[in-house]
Enzyme design. Structure first.
Site, PDB file in Angstrom:
ATOM      1  CB  CYS A  90     -73.747   6.590 -28.660  1.00 11.68           C
ATOM      2  SG  CYS A  90     -75.519   5.993 -28.410  1.00 11.68           S
ATOM      3  CG  HIS A 132     -72.797   0.806 -28.329  1.00  8.78           C
ATOM      4  ND1 HIS A 132     -72.037   1.819 -27.977  1.00  8.78           N
ATOM      5  CD2 HIS A 132     -74.063   1.293 -28.951  1.00  8.78           C
ATOM      6  CE1 HIS A 132     -72.628   2.978 -28.245  1.00  8.78           C
ATOM      7  NE2 HIS A 132     -73.583   2.517 -28.498  1.00  8.78           N
ATOM      8  CD  GLU A 133     -76.064  -0.556 -31.484  1.00 10.89           C
ATOM      9  OE1 GLU A 133     -77.161  -0.125 -30.867  1.00 10.89           O
ATOM     10  OE2 GLU A 133     -75.314   0.472 -31.873  1.00 10.89           O
ATOM     11  CG  HIS A 136     -78.372   1.622 -26.955  1.00  9.14           C
ATOM     12  ND1 HIS A 136     -78.612   2.739 -26.386  1.00  9.14           N
ATOM     13  CD2 HIS A 136     -77.169   1.776 -27.974  1.00  9.14           C
ATOM     14  CE1 HIS A 136     -77.701   3.621 -26.949  1.00  9.14           C
ATOM     15  NE2 HIS A 136     -77.089   3.045 -27.975  1.00  9.14           N
TER      16      HIS A 136
END
Length: 183
Positions: A90, A132-133, A136
């Site tokens: 990351c 993953h994004e 976030h």
């Protein structure tokens, strides 16, 4: 269009659920461009708006042909039952990467910077990036998804990381020490 500072672990914006985008204007398109420029400059494969200190549901990513894409107000699903193991890093935890299991394939739906509907099918690295994004945007970091033993090792590595004792939780990471420049 410009390269911005990337927020590091410890910045509260990374633990906040981002707000949906309601206005699709020139300012939003400028933010998308800045996300893309910053992601490319840092050598990443994805970057979410909270990583730039902006609590909006937007991220950029590199697709399978190395082109930059973006999703606004993304929703993921369905996920494949097949899982993949792989190293994940990351830009907000520079220099660190850990093994993490994620679904092999995912469908993402959202909007582009003009408000038009967009659908992205991801497998392999793109699937990992989309998940993953989107995490976030929900205030979740990949280290939150690690198994207990790996998370212990991650916490130790974070405490020992040069950037973890910085007075400001934001630093320009260019290029990212793990990924180098570009992909």
């Amino acid at each position: 269009m410009s390269v911005r500072d990337i927020r590091l672990l410890g910045d509260p914006v990374l633990r906040t659920v981002a707000d949906p985008v309601a206005t699709f204007d020139r300012e939003l398109r400028r933010l998308v461009d800045d996300l893309a420029d910053t992601m490319r400059d840092a050598g990443g494969v994805g970057l979410a708006a909270p990583q730039l200190g902006v609590s909006l549901r937007i991220f950029t990513y590199l697709d399978d042909s190395d082109e930059v894409g973006h999703l606004i107000n993304p929703v993921l699903g369905p996920f494949s039952e097949e899982m993949m193991d792989g190293e994940e890093g990351c830009l907000s935890l520079p220099g660190l990467a850990f093994d993490l299991r994620r679904p092999e394939r995912v469908l993402a739906v959202g909007q582009n910077s003009h408000g038009d509907p967009v659908t992205v099918e991801g497998s392999g690295i793109l699937s990992r990036c989309l998940q993953h994004e989107t995490d976030h945007l929900d205030g979740i970091l990949f280290i939150d998804r690690l198994d207990k033993e790996t998370k212990r090792a991650a916490m130790k590595a974070i405490r020992e990381a040069e950037w973890s004792n910085e007075p400001k939780p934001a630093v320009k990471v260019s290029p990212h020490p793990l990924f180098g420049r570009g992909r």
